[in-house]
Design an enzyme around this catalytic site. Structure first.
Site, mmCIF file in Angstrom:
data_model
loop_
_atom_site.group_PDB
_atom_site.id
_atom_site.type_symbol
_atom_site.label_atom_id
_atom_site.label_comp_id
_atom_site.label_asym_id
_atom_site.label_seq_id
_atom_site.Cartn_x
_atom_site.Cartn_y
_atom_site.Cartn_z
ATOM 1 N N ASP A 57 -6.056 0.406 21.448
ATOM 2 C CA ASP A 57 -4.826 -0.357 21.643
ATOM 3 C C ASP A 57 -4.612 -1.259 20.440
ATOM 4 O OD1 ASP A 57 -2.774 -1.962 22.461
ATOM 5 O OD2 ASP A 57 -3.778 -2.750 24.232
ATOM 6 N N ARG A 110 -11.933 -9.295 21.342
ATOM 7 C CA ARG A 110 -10.760 -9.554 20.513
ATOM 8 C C ARG A 110 -11.103 -10.708 19.578
ATOM 9 N NH1 ARG A 110 -5.975 -8.846 25.140
ATOM 10 N NH2 ARG A 110 -6.552 -6.701 25.712
ATOM 11 N N GLN A 125 -11.037 -7.018 32.278
ATOM 12 C CA GLN A 125 -9.898 -6.751 33.133
ATOM 13 C C GLN A 125 -10.075 -5.433 33.881
ATOM 14 O OE1 GLN A 125 -6.728 -6.795 30.181
ATOM 15 N NE2 GLN A 125 -6.702 -4.571 30.035
ATOM 16 N N ASP A 236 5.411 -8.364 32.502
ATOM 17 C CA ASP A 236 4.235 -9.191 32.760
ATOM 18 C C ASP A 236 4.356 -9.865 34.122
ATOM 19 O OD1 ASP A 236 3.291 -8.571 30.239
ATOM 20 O OD2 ASP A 236 3.924 -10.482 29.339
ATOM 21 N N GLU A 249 -0.287 -15.746 32.852
ATOM 22 C CA GLU A 249 -0.111 -14.296 32.897
ATOM 23 C C GLU A 249 -1.372 -13.649 33.454
ATOM 24 O OE1 GLU A 249 -0.288 -10.546 29.928
ATOM 25 O OE2 GLU A 249 0.793 -12.290 29.144
ATOM 26 N N SER A 252 -0.293 -7.433 32.275
ATOM 27 C CA SER A 252 0.720 -6.765 31.470
ATOM 28 C C SER A 252 0.691 -5.300 31.878
ATOM 29 C CB SER A 252 0.405 -6.916 29.977
ATOM 30 O OG SER A 252 1.339 -6.228 29.195
#
Length: 334
Positions: A57, A110, A125, A236, A249, A252
């Site tokens: 991604d 990340r 997640q 979202d 949030e 997504s």
């Protein structure tokens, strides 16, 4: 400017030991809700993929993946950012059919993330993906799936509050649906993030739709990779986090690109070179199934349901000295 903000007189509802137990309880209960409502089967997922294949991604297109050499293969591997494209390929390879799908626990790194109350270098997640028909590529179907996910979260919260009576029930399953353009029209002088906070303050369960393409102002509400979500059929899920005083949030998600959307969005993003990758070729050649999917933050959901104000209270990661100093002795960052 401080990146971490801690509410005055904040005190977690559960101690660190109880929090660890509650995390497992939340994860088990939400997985049960999600897989039953969306008819999903759990599968194993990769921690890394081969570099330069187009399968990882790209997120906003500027993040640098953590890569490493694999001597036995004489090639580079990349730790995943998410499994957005891998899942769709897996549905094809595993021979899933319309009406069912998969989910998995996704763990990612990340490295370029800006750390604050809700962001960490470590990402955990539930990644899920479901095969759909051509007729289901609609906003109405997208909204139906959003409602299923919100209902799953609210049912999990009810079970948490029953098990831990001092944790208050606070979420609503009444979803307010709004497009990113409608949001800009409402708050034209605010930044996208500020718009989210203002709107979700008044509509505590919100789904912001159609993220990725340019708005009337000439800029998008948020950056989205051009090769998995259809920007006209995504969005979202956000909830109001009372202790933080902001929108949070949780997910997504979206209906994925078909052939036409892929070509259009790659051209818009000046990324037609990606058509040389196997995944993109399979989308354009209509080999891969039509799907809907997304990611649902595990640690963020625990923050939301347990009322924690920093993601470090519910996940183990690395934190800068400023954050650790701000937390002090009262807030235990793992």
């Amino acid at each position: 400017m401080k990146k971490t903000k801690l509410p005055k007189d904040y005190k977690p509802y559960l101690c660190t030991y109880e929090t660890q137990t509650a995390i497992g309880f939340i994860n088990n209960n939400f997985e049960e809700q999600l897989k039953n409502r969306l008819e999903l089967k759990r599968v194993s997922a990769p921690l890394f993929v081969a570099a330069k294949t187009g399968l990882n991604d790209d997120l906003n297109g500027v993040e640098t993946p953590v890569s490493f050499n694999i001597p036995a293969l004489n090639r580079e591997g990349e730790v995943v950012h998410s499994l957005a494209k891998w899942k769709r390929l897996a549905l094809h390879q595993y021979d899933f059919h319309i009406g069912n799908g998969l989910y998995t626990n996704m763990n990612a790194i990340r490295r370029d993330e800006i750390l604050d109350n809700t962001h960490s270098v470590y990402v955990d997640q539930w990644d899920w993906e479901r095969v759909i028909s051509r007729e289901e590529r609609t906003l109405d179907y997208l909204k139906k799936v959003v409602q299923d996910i919100v209902d799953s979260i609210c049912e999990t919260e009810a079970r948490v509050c029953a098990k831990y009576p001092n944790v208050p029930l606070k979420l609503s399953n009444q979803v307010s649906f709004i497009t990113s353009q409608e949001l800009e029209d409402l708050y034209p002088t605010l930044t996208p993030e500020q718009r989210e906070h203002e709107y979700v303050r008044e509509h505590p369960t919100t789904f912001i739709m159609q993220i990725g393409g340019d708005l009337k102002s000439g800029t998008p509400h948020g950056q989205r990779a051009p090769d998995y979500d259809d920007w006209s059929l995504n969005g979202d899920i956000l909830f109001w986090h009372e202790a933080l005083g902001q929108a949070l949030e949780i997910s997504s998600m979206g209906i994925r690109v078909d052939r036409d959307a892929m070509l259009k969005q790659l051209e818009t993003a000046n990324a037609l070179h990606r058509l040389n990758y196997e995944f993109h070729q399979k989308v354009v050649d209509e080999i891969l199934p039509l799907t809907i999917g997304g990611g649902i933050g595990q640690s963020r959901m625990c923050m939301l349901l347990l009322g924690n104000v920093h993601i470090g209270e519910v996940q183990v990661s690395l934190w800068d000295d400023e954050t650790l100093s701000e937390a002090g002795e009262d807030i235990k960052l793992l």
